[in-house]
Design an enzyme around this catalytic site. Structure first.
Site, PDB file in Angstrom:
ATOM      1  N   LYS A  11     -25.529 -24.225  78.294  1.00  0.00           N
ATOM      2  CA  LYS A  11     -24.894 -24.937  77.362  1.00  0.00           C
ATOM      3  C   LYS A  11     -23.694 -25.360  77.061  1.00  0.00           C
ATOM      4  O   LYS A  11     -22.874 -25.718  78.393  1.00  0.00           O
ATOM      5  CB  LYS A  11     -24.245 -23.603  76.292  1.00  0.00           C
ATOM      6  CG  LYS A  11     -23.985 -23.856  74.875  1.00  0.00           C
ATOM      7  CD  LYS A  11     -24.202 -22.618  73.823  1.00  0.00           C
ATOM      8  CE  LYS A  11     -23.982 -23.115  72.226  1.00  0.00           C
ATOM      9  NZ  LYS A  11     -24.018 -21.685  71.950  1.00  0.00           N
TER      10      LYS A  11
ATOM     11  N   SER B 162     -26.401 -21.438  67.784  1.00  0.00           N
ATOM     12  CA  SER B 162     -26.292 -22.570  67.971  1.00  0.00           C
ATOM     13  C   SER B 162     -26.668 -23.131  69.453  1.00  0.00           C
ATOM     14  O   SER B 162     -26.438 -24.191  69.631  1.00  0.00           O
ATOM     15  CB  SER B 162     -25.109 -22.673  67.935  1.00  0.00           C
ATOM     16  OG  SER B 162     -24.294 -22.339  68.860  1.00  0.00           O
TER      17      SER B 162
ATOM     18  N   SER C 156     -26.487 -17.105  67.627  1.00  0.00           N
ATOM     19  CA  SER C 156     -26.114 -18.294  68.370  1.00  0.00           C
ATOM     20  C   SER C 156     -27.485 -18.136  70.078  1.00  0.00           C
ATOM     21  O   SER C 156     -27.727 -19.065  69.864  1.00  0.00           O
ATOM     22  CB  SER C 156     -25.430 -19.038  68.739  1.00  0.00           C
ATOM     23  OG  SER C 156     -24.582 -19.434  68.047  1.00  0.00           O
TER      24      SER C 156
END
Lengths: 482, 486
Positions: free
Chosen positions: B83, B158, B182
């Site tokens: 990420k 996210s 997330s």
């Protein structure tokens, strides 16, 4: 009219800790480095970096708490964020201890203006980090991040100080404690100590406090006193003229000896304090606490008592306490030489005199020179050199890299210890002035003085006085017995 | 022959052991799929690092020939997408924010270092909702994530790009972060395994923060075994993260064992707060079947409805307050967009925050500022912190009698992108329950369960704090039981 007012003062001191590294990072904590050399990603608040609390700073805070007889929150040492935007604050928050300071409720005892003991109560102190240093040149602002993240202790008194005299006594005493416990260099002039003063006036007998005014970042103890005196006059005048004192922050202008408006309290920043989520609560046991306190350097009273036991008088003791570098040197030298008064005199008068003359600093004196000083003082005590020579040797120790032996040789200070040689000179003296021997019975001192004077003259003062004395007595008794 | 899709770490390991493939071939396969995501304009990939991964793979092949590789290392040659809030020294790390579009850190996150040490090949930095603030995949500064697996649906967020990369076989597994849900929510939508470990088990050093008291670094993977393998590599002590717990160096994979019997908890009020829908029916059908299974015991627990209703505001107050504070450093002085013309430092800060932060971020930051304002912090910030402690105490007691709680992975399958953009599809109290494990730091895992109308629907399990191994074993056991039921 001013006698009708009671002055209420509270002082906040920021002391820069002299730890090896910064409060939350492994960067060096040094005030003298080239700008922006002691900086890492944590100090700059770069994304993803995390603070690590400095153990040494926690230890020193606990020492201070112990010395100021405070309660410690050692079971739960935790930190908070004070959020605000400023160009010297890269993270946009300062890590501090808003909600749970490491120490609360203590005091420092001072002597008030009538020499009566008075306790200046300390409400709390907490650990926090410093901001970057900014300075201007050619209309541009520069930032030095060496100071950013440096450890600070903020010490807050209760509003229990009633005069500029008490304020400066408190500060002097606090500075001594910080220095002697090896917590801070505590130099107002150099910024390793900063004092903010809160001051208000009220009519004697009034139970409500007046409006307080804050004077920020005063840079010397004497300026603290001056700022307070100015502020007392200013506020008294306003009150007497029925002008309300407004709550504001002022600064002290040391050129004109007055305080100047900086900002009003209505514009105070909203700091949005939150818990620092990246540092877990540090939980020290009572045993941990005791172990830390066991390693605490000597406190002020302990030092005083030791110096008394060393036969130093009050003036000497105060001089030593007020000159930390001299004190440190004294402590070092006295481990080698038992006559502490002699050590004190030679260091505080002669050595300091030489250094001052040349604008040199005692704290920069190298270990090698200190060893030479010890060597010389030992020679003095054994009468291998005399006081006059000692001064010369001190001077050369400071101004050259020569060894003590070299200095002694070069200056012809080597003593003559050859008894036969000395005896010859003594006999020579006697033979040249028989009258002196004849008058020995009536005036022995005159005779002895003549002989010693003669020997010293002939040997250019290089004859060892003890040996000279011994040989002289032997020769005289021989001659007189005949 | 190797399967074309959804290779697991174990697949790769076995293929290498049996000499059926080379590290280079594997790296190339993932490079191809990464390029496909880029070509299809999915916005899933911020930085394509597959050229580096290929080079490293060639090197691994050489070392393998020379017998210089430790073949017990199961991660050898697996490919990872990070990420884009996980820092890699000398590589751009944006956090999905325009503000950081050219930010190149001088440090590598501890979690990435550990993987690199284990010879994992990192082949991409994946897109995310800006700085982790967002749950949909629609809030990145670099564009909305386009879901190529379930077209017209959101991926969730996210960790949107990371999850899409793993699902599209552009990485064997992903490392992401989870502050509310997330990792787990998008995994439920995409039919993947997502673990949020215990708080502090995986170091956050070098990982961009959102809300540090709730932030966790976790794993996106294709199987429970893969989750266990990766966790063994990254759950290590790190002196740089003060919140790091004393990890015991457990090998989660070697200790992964099916249990004879598992005890699961269910929150009684789940039924009340969940509006009737196919997902609800599906979930409770599963619970009924489990109740009838001799290897499962299901206990019901009462959770005050007021507490359930408090989850969302508590989450918002804490995460937005900490988020605002953590990103006060976006002020343009040390780093940021240096093209701005400014009169003074205040002007610089205001301009750069105005220009380079998105409106969603600003909205959340205003909320955070309001909650911590001197007038309000007792009512909101302090209160929220107190409620977090209430959750910690309640759940600690609950776990005396059970191994794990079971929840739906989300209240629904992935909503339509259009509905999300028009704010027709929002989260509800069922979704909020996932945040309890962020409050309490308890390990929580979402695994695929079934498909509803051809869309993935996952279930979630969470265990007591620091019981990560128990959680994995309970999950493995449940997965076996479910296979039997089906």
């Amino acid at each position: 009219m001013i006698q009708n007012f009671e002055v209420i003062i509270g002082i906040e001191v920021h002391a820069a800790l002299n730890t090896k590294t910064k409060m939350f990072s492994s960067s060096l904590n040094s005030h003298n480095s080239i700008p922006n050399t002691n900086v890492n990603e944590i100090d700059l608040g770069l994304p993803g970096t995390m603070p690590l609390p400095n153990k040494e700073a926690v230890v020193k805070a606990i020492w201070l708490a112990n010395e100021l007889k405070m309660q410690t929150n050692h079971h739960n040492i935790c930190f908070d964020r004070k959020n605000y935007y400023y160009l010297d604050l890269p993270k946009g928050f300062q890590i501090t201890q808003q909600y749970n300071p490491i120490a609360t409720n203590g005091y420092i005892e001072i002597l008030d203006i009538n020499n009566n003991p008075k306790k200046i109560e300390i409400e709390r102190f907490h650990l926090e980090e410093d901001t970057a240093k900014q300075f201007s040149e050619n209309n541009k602002t520069y930032l030095d991040y060496n100071r950013c993240g440096a450890p600070l202790i903020e010490i807050v008194t209760k509003p229990c100080i009633n005069s500029s005299y008490e304020a400066s006594e408190y500060l002097k005493q606090l500075i001594l404690i910080l220095k002697h416990l090896n917590i801070s260099d505590a130099k107002l002039e150099e910024g390793s100590l900063r004092a903010d003063v809160n001051i208000s006036l009220r009519l004697i007998g009034d139970t409500n406090f007046g409006t307080k005014v804050e004077i920020k970042n005063i840079n010397s103890v004497s300026n603290v006193a001056k700022a307070i005196e100015f502020e007392i006059q200013r506020q008294a005048k306003m009150i007497l003229s029925n002008i309300p004192v407004s709550q504001e922050t002022r600064r002290f202008d040391d050129k004109n000896n007055q305080t100047i408006h900086l900002r009003s309290k209505e514009n105070a920043v909203n700091y949005r304090y939150i818990y620092e989520p990246n540092i877990l609560s540090i939980k020290l046991s009572n045993n941990d606490l005791e172990a830390i306190i066991a390693k605490k350097p000597k406190g002020l009273n302990e030092i005083k008592n030791e110096l008394k036991a060393d036969n130093l008088d009050n003036e000497m003791i105060n001089n030593l306490l007020n000159n930390f570098s001299l004190f440190k040197l004294f402590e070092k030298v006295k481990t080698h030489i038992s006559d502490c008064v002699l050590v004190y005199k030679w260091l505080s008068v002669e050595l300091l005199g030489i250094l001052n003359k040349q604008n040199l600093k005692l704290e920069n004196l190298g270990e090698d020179k200190i060893e030479k000083i010890i060597e010389t003082l030992n020679l003095l005590i054994n009468e291998e050199v005399n006081g006059k020579q000692t001064k010369i040797i001190f001077d050369q120790i400071i101004n050259s890299n020569k060894s003590v032996i070299e200095i002694i040789k070069e200056n012809g200070m080597e003593q003559i210890k050859d008894e036969a040689l000395i005896e010859n000179i003594i006999r020579e003296a006697i033979s040249q002035n028989q009258e002196m021997i004849n008058s020995y019975e009536s005036r022995p001192e005159r005779t002895e003085k003549y002989i010693i004077g003669y020997v010293m003259k002939q040997t250019k003062a290089q004859a060892n006085p003890n040996i000279t004395d011994k040989v002289m007595k032997k020769v005289l008794s021989e001659i007189l017995q005949k | 022959m190797m399967k074309k899709n959804n290779l697991t770490i174990l697949d790769i390991h076995n293929a290498i052991l049996n000499k059926k493939t080379s590290f280079l071939k594997i790296a190339k396969l993932y490079a191809k799929n990464t390029k496909k995501l880029l070509k299809n304009k999915t916005n899933a990939i911020v930085s394509d690092l597959s050229a580096d991964a290929i080079n490293n793979a060639k090197n691994l092949d050489k070392l393998l020939k020379k017998n210089e590789l430790d073949l017990n290392n199961l991660l050898l040659g697996s490919v990872c997408s990070l990420k884009d809030n996980i820092c890699l020294e000398n590589y751009k790390t944006t956090g999905g924010s325009i503000f950081l579009k050219s930010f190149i850190p001088s440090y590598t996150a501890t979690v990435a270092k550990l993987l690199i040490n284990d010879n994992v090949l990192i082949n991409s930095k994946s897109n995310m909702d800006e700085l982790g603030l967002g749950g949909t995949g629609t809030f990145s500064g670099f564009g909305v994530i386009k879901n190529t697996i379930y077209p017209n649906r959101i991926t969730g967020g996210s960790s949107s790009g990371t999850v899409l990369a793993v699902k599209a076989n552009a990485a064997t597994f992903g490392i992401a972060t989870d502050t509310g849900d997330s990792i787990r929510r998008p995994c439920s939508f995409m039919g993947l395994y997502g673990l949020k470990p215990s708080y502090g088990l995986v170091s956050r050093y070098g990982v961009l923060p959102y809300s540090p008291s709730l932030d966790h670094v976790g794993i996106v993977a294709n199987s429970i075994q893969d989750i266990a393998i990766v966790l063994s590599s990254i759950a290590k002590n790190d002196i740089k993260d003060h919140t790091n717990i004393n990890a015991q160096n457990i090998n989660y994979y070697n200790n992964l064992v099916v249990q004879e019997k598992i005890k699961l908890g269910i929150i009684k009020q789940l039924k009340d707060v969940w509006n009737d829908c196919e997902e609800k029916t599906t979930f409770f059908n599963l619970i009924d079947k489990l109740k009838n299974n001799e290897n499962v015991e299901i206990l019901e627990f009462d959770l005050d409805l007021n507490l359930i209703k408090a989850i969302a505001p508590v989450y918002q107050v804490i995460s937005y307050s900490e988020g605002l504070s953590s990103w006060n450093n976006l002020n343009g002085i040390i780093f940021g967009n240096n093209k701005i013309q400014y009169k003074n430092w205040k002007d610089l800060m205001i301009q750069t925050r105005t220009d380079d932060l998105s409106s969603e971020l600003k909205k959340r930051f205003i909320f955070g500022a309001y909650s911590t304002d001197e007038q309000n912090f007792k009512k909101y910030y302090f209160k929220a912190k107190e409620i977090v402690n209430i959750f910690k105490n309640i759940f600690n007691d609950f776990f005396a009698n059970i191994d794990a709680f079971i929840l739906p992975g989300a209240s629904s399958v992935a909503p339509l992108l259009e509905d999300v953009l028009n704010k027709k599809a929002t989260t509800n109290e069922v979704d909020d329950l996932l945040e309890i494990s962020n409050f309490t730091g308890m390990p929580s895992i979402t695994i695929p369960y079934t498909e509803i109308n051809n869309l993935a629907f996952g279930i979630n399990l969470f265990a007591n704090n620091k019981e990560d191994l128990k959680l994995l074993n309970t999950t493995l056991t449940l997965e076996n039981i479910i296979k039997g039921i089906k």
